[in-house]
Design a protein around this motif. Structure first.
Motif, mmCIF file in Angstrom:
data_model
loop_
_atom_site.group_PDB
_atom_site.id
_atom_site.type_symbol
_atom_site.label_atom_id
_atom_site.label_comp_id
_atom_site.label_asym_id
_atom_site.label_seq_id
_atom_site.Cartn_x
_atom_site.Cartn_y
_atom_site.Cartn_z
ATOM 1 N N PRO A 147 -4.532 9.600 3.897
ATOM 2 C CA PRO A 147 -4.392 8.117 3.049
ATOM 3 C C PRO A 147 -4.565 7.684 5.013
ATOM 4 C CG PRO A 147 -2.684 9.075 1.844
ATOM 5 C CD PRO A 147 -2.971 9.912 3.178
ATOM 6 N N SER A 191 1.096 -1.171 0.168
ATOM 7 C CA SER A 191 -0.127 -0.011 0.010
ATOM 8 C C SER A 191 1.306 1.202 -0.217
ATOM 9 C CB SER A 191 -0.955 0.074 1.318
ATOM 10 O OG SER A 191 -1.835 -0.791 0.567
ATOM 11 N N PHE A 192 2.078 1.556 0.613
ATOM 12 C CA PHE A 192 2.991 2.504 1.159
ATOM 13 C C PHE A 192 3.458 2.609 0.169
ATOM 14 C CE2 PHE A 192 5.915 -0.474 1.380
ATOM 15 C CZ PHE A 192 7.292 -0.311 0.510
ATOM 16 N N LEU A 193 3.814 1.847 -0.956
ATOM 17 C CA LEU A 193 3.815 1.835 -2.469
ATOM 18 C C LEU A 193 3.278 3.031 -3.379
ATOM 19 C CD1 LEU A 193 5.978 -0.887 -4.598
ATOM 20 C CD2 LEU A 193 5.265 1.367 -5.846
ATOM 21 N N VAL A 194 1.509 2.211 -3.587
ATOM 22 C CA VAL A 194 0.876 2.244 -4.794
ATOM 23 C C VAL A 194 0.175 3.793 -3.787
ATOM 24 C CG1 VAL A 194 -1.286 2.461 -5.767
ATOM 25 C CG2 VAL A 194 -0.384 0.292 -4.917
ATOM 26 N N ASN A 195 0.195 4.146 -2.670
ATOM 27 C CA ASN A 195 0.559 5.546 -2.693
ATOM 28 C C ASN A 195 0.732 6.802 -2.484
ATOM 29 O OD1 ASN A 195 -2.876 4.455 -1.286
ATOM 30 N ND2 ASN A 195 -2.315 4.211 0.554
ATOM 31 N N MET A 196 1.880 6.424 -2.163
ATOM 32 C CA MET A 196 2.983 7.219 -2.688
ATOM 33 C C MET A 196 2.716 7.829 -4.229
ATOM 34 S SD MET A 196 5.931 9.040 -2.240
ATOM 35 C CE MET A 196 7.544 9.094 -2.659
ATOM 36 N N LEU A 197 2.196 6.862 -5.278
ATOM 37 C CA LEU A 197 2.664 7.040 -6.521
ATOM 38 C C LEU A 197 1.512 7.494 -7.031
ATOM 39 C CD1 LEU A 197 3.468 3.304 -8.270
ATOM 40 C CD2 LEU A 197 4.823 5.614 -7.970
ATOM 41 N N THR A 198 0.602 7.178 -6.301
ATOM 42 C CA THR A 198 -1.183 8.314 -6.263
ATOM 43 C C THR A 198 -0.990 9.578 -5.920
ATOM 44 O OG1 THR A 198 -2.500 6.476 -5.595
ATOM 45 C CG2 THR A 198 -3.321 8.202 -5.733
ATOM 46 N N LEU A 199 -0.345 9.772 -4.292
ATOM 47 C CA LEU A 199 0.213 11.243 -4.328
ATOM 48 C C LEU A 199 0.839 12.187 -5.500
ATOM 49 C CD1 LEU A 199 0.916 10.828 -0.487
ATOM 50 C CD2 LEU A 199 -1.397 11.194 -1.499
ATOM 51 N N PHE A 249 7.260 5.276 -14.164
ATOM 52 C CA PHE A 249 6.288 6.270 -13.903
ATOM 53 C C PHE A 249 6.491 7.682 -14.519
ATOM 54 C CE2 PHE A 249 4.726 9.327 -10.285
ATOM 55 C CZ PHE A 249 3.568 8.759 -10.432
ATOM 56 N N PHE A 273 11.169 2.054 -3.011
ATOM 57 C CA PHE A 273 11.586 3.915 -2.728
ATOM 58 C C PHE A 273 13.082 4.115 -1.999
ATOM 59 C CE2 PHE A 273 6.620 4.189 -2.289
ATOM 60 C CZ PHE A 273 7.144 5.126 -3.797
ATOM 61 N N PRO A 286 -4.914 0.666 -3.380
ATOM 62 C CA PRO A 286 -3.866 0.282 -4.059
ATOM 63 C C PRO A 286 -3.567 -1.521 -2.874
ATOM 64 C CG PRO A 286 -3.823 1.877 -2.059
ATOM 65 C CD PRO A 286 -4.976 1.926 -2.391
ATOM 66 N N VAL A 287 -4.474 -1.912 -2.655
ATOM 67 C CA VAL A 287 -4.031 -3.536 -2.482
ATOM 68 C C VAL A 287 -4.281 -4.836 -4.194
ATOM 69 C CG1 VAL A 287 -5.361 -4.955 -1.673
ATOM 70 C CG2 VAL A 287 -4.527 -3.464 -0.202
ATOM 71 N N PHE A 315 -6.682 4.865 -1.128
ATOM 72 C CA PHE A 315 -6.488 5.056 0.055
ATOM 73 C C PHE A 315 -6.166 3.571 -0.061
ATOM 74 C CE2 PHE A 315 -6.670 9.618 -0.292
ATOM 75 C CZ PHE A 315 -5.273 9.856 -0.658
ATOM 76 N N TYR A 337 -4.176 -2.982 -7.037
ATOM 77 C CA TYR A 337 -3.406 -2.640 -8.329
ATOM 78 C C TYR A 337 -2.300 -3.006 -8.097
ATOM 79 C CZ TYR A 337 -0.613 0.839 -10.762
ATOM 80 O OH TYR A 337 0.050 1.304 -12.110
#
Lengths: 307, 302
Positions: free
Chosen positions: A178, A146-154, B46, B263, B29-30, B25, B32
């Protein structure tokens, strides 16, 4: 009844035996309690002692490792705190950031959770069971990435016109949003609303109050203990959170909270353990004070999560 | 009809902010993230807005061949050793403090304080304790458990770094589970324990025959929470080793791998990181199922 009668003799025996063994057992119990206390509290006590130790009056040079002598500083001072705030203005800034991020989290979490909980507790509508099941279901989702996708979303949100800089990566709201809507918060508020007597709602409806008014004037005031529990719970969590803010505020150094800055300070203060300790105490004191003050609400919030 | 429609509309209006945020949120995320695990997708993709390319199981093949990923998964599994220690200790402490004694409220609160200590604070404080001149060495030497001439830096030694970090997890966790167990203990009717005592049961017997079976739902919940957070351990290993994964990768865990591949390192390989995340999620799922199985069998026996 019969059981009590049958068991009478052993009772008498236990009572006398207990009376004899009592003082020793009491001492032993407190010994155990105190040992666990040392394990739990020692790191904090230790940090506090270092933070008020006068670094010029330490036994062997500028070290605190001369244990246990260093546990009893020769001279106590507040100079370390002054030193931290003066030489590292980032601490003050980070403190304000923490306040702002935690404050935003608390306010938004309470509003969003309460709004969602009201119809789930008091309305009858199509799809209610499904919505509630989905909300509760989010608790068991595999959130590893989730942290990964949320970061991309932001990062994508940041490119939006006008509101992008406000809610995108590197913004205060970006860190907060989030984490605001959680099954825990909604569930806690729903329990509170369920406990409010139906007659109050009916009286308000007869008086011609609309849903928004009932929510604001009847439900919210009566749910204040739960709102307090949720607020404190959220505040402690956001004040302490490290990983998500450190990612979501990438590229916004000046917005990082104390929990993230703390570790940088540790690196920067490597030569001066006293300053690091003072920084740690600055971070610890507000949350500790809040906890001691509002312990009961806090525990209640925690227990609410398990019901 | 119109009235019910309007009623439903107002209900959904109340729900809108929460549902919107949950979808964006939490749910998205789950889903995707799961999809990304089967694609090739990097920071470069990206930045240029080129969509992920479906590559099937390629990422999982890469993971299978990656020695570091193998080490990190094994370390995460090894981290589960904290669970029994944590649960037994916190249940025992809960029983200990769940009685009327002068000053007991003070101890309960004090035991909870580590829970509200952030990981960064814990890192600062325990760093001094684990230092080669630190308190832990002093204590062990005092107890004659350690050679007086040895100078162990607990966080820098590949043999101890892992356990040193686990002790911090234990320290920050036992107050949390203690409170949950206390809540469970309060739900046990006092008459039951009273009756057992009257029948001549020793405290030990009462504990095993009455308390533990009745606490089974709480024990299941706490063990499950503890297993899931152990397999997902990240912040501790990140913070205590400055994100390096510790001496000789001895504290590298599976979620640290996910973070480093996304990251935290130089890879920015979101597809591979997501695949690693899926592996961790699958392990967590299997562990939850095992947990439920074990406890159901336990209840049959009791």
């Amino acid at each position: 009844m019969t059981r009590v009668v049958r068991a009478a003799p052993p009772v008498a025996r236990t009572v006398t035996r207990r009376r004899v063994r009592h003082p020793l057992r009491q001492v032993l119990t407190y010994l155990v309690l105190f040992t666990i206390f040392l394990f739990a509290a020692f790191p904090l006590i230790w940090t506090f002692v270092i933070s008020v130790t006068d670094s010029n009056a330490v036994t062997t040079g500028r070290t605190v490792y001369d244990f246990p002598a260093s546990l009893f500083p020769q001279r106590v001072t507040l100079a370390n705190f002054v030193n931290v705030v003066q030489t590292y203005p980032a601490v003050g800034r980070a403190f304000l950031n923490s306040l702002l991020i935690s404050g935003l989290s608390v306010v938004l979490t309470v509003i969003v959770s309460a709004l969602a909980a009201y119809p789930l507790a008091r309305h009858d509508f199509r799809g209610k069971a499904v919505v509630f099941a989905v909300i509760l279901g989010t608790m068991v989702l595999p959130t590893e990435t989730s942290f990964l996708v949320n970061m991309l979303t932001l990062a994508k949100l940041k490119a939006w016109p006008v509101i992008g800089p406000l809610i995108g990566i590197g913004s205060y709201l970006g860190v907060v949003l989030p984490t605001v809507s959680t099954a825990f918060g909604i569930f806690l508020m729903r329990q509170a609303f369920l406990a409010i007597p139906q007659s109050l709602l009916e009286a308000a409806r007869i008086d011609g109050a609309g849903e928004a008014l009932i929510f604001r004037r009847v439900m919210l005031p009566l749910a204040i203990p739960s709102i307090a529990a949720l607020s404190i719970f959220t505040l402690v969590n956001t004040w302490n959170s490290y990983f998500w803010p450190s990612i979501a505020l990438t590229g916004a150094q000046n917005k990082l909270p104390l929990a993230v800055e703390m570790l940088k300070l540790k690196g920067a203060f490597n030569d001066n353990i006293f300053n690091t300790a003072a920084g740690a105490v600055i971070m610890m004191v507000p949350i500790l004070a809040l906890f001691l003050f509002a312990q009961r609400f806090f525990m209640r919030g925690l227990e609410g999560a398990t019901k | 009809m119109l009235k019910t429609l309007r009623g439903a509309l107002s209900s959904y209006l109340f729900l809108l902010p929460a549902l919107l945020l949950l979808v964006v949120f939490t749910l998205y995320p789950v889903l995707y993230g799961a999809y990304l695990g089967f694609t090739e997708y990097t920071a470069a993709n990206f930045a240029t807005r080129s969509p992920p390319t479906w590559v099937g199981l390629d990422n999982f093949r890469t993971l299978a061949g990656d020695e570091l990923f193998r080490i990190s998964v094994l370390n995460s599994l090894k981290y589960l050793l904290v669970v029994p220690a944590l649960q037994i200790a916190s249940l025992a402490v809960a029983v200990l403090v769940n009685r009327q004694l002068p000053g007991i409220a003070f101890f309960r609160a004090a035991y909870y304080v580590p829970v509200i200590t952030s990981i960064s604070l814990a890192a600062v404080m325990w760093d001094w304790i684990y230092n080669k001149d630190g308190v832990l060495n002093w204590l062990l030497k005092g107890l004659r458990l350690m050679n007086p001439d040895s100078n162990l830096s607990w966080l820098l030694d590949p043999n101890t770094a892992f356990w040193a970090i686990m002790l911090v997890t234990f320290w920050r966790g036992f107050g949390y589970y203690m409170v949950l167990y206390m809540a469970g203990l309060q739900n046990i009717p006092e008459e039951l324990e009273e009756a057992a005592r009257l029948d001549g049961a020793s405290p030990w017997q009462t504990f095993w025959r009455i308390t533990v079976p009745l606490m089974q739902p709480t024990i299941l919940l706490c063990t499950l929470l503890s297993v899931l957070s152990a397999i997902r351990v990240l912040e501790e290993v990140l913070v205590f080793t400055n994100g390096t994964g510790g001496p000789l990768n001895s504290t590298y865990t599976a979620l640290l791998y996910v973070y480093k591949k996304s990251f935290g390192g130089l890879d920015f390989n979101y597809g591979l990181a997501s695949a690693a995340g899926l592996v961790v999620a699958a392990i967590a799922l299997v562990l939850s199922v095992i947990n439920f199985r074990l406890f159901r069998e336990g209840s049959v026996r009791a």
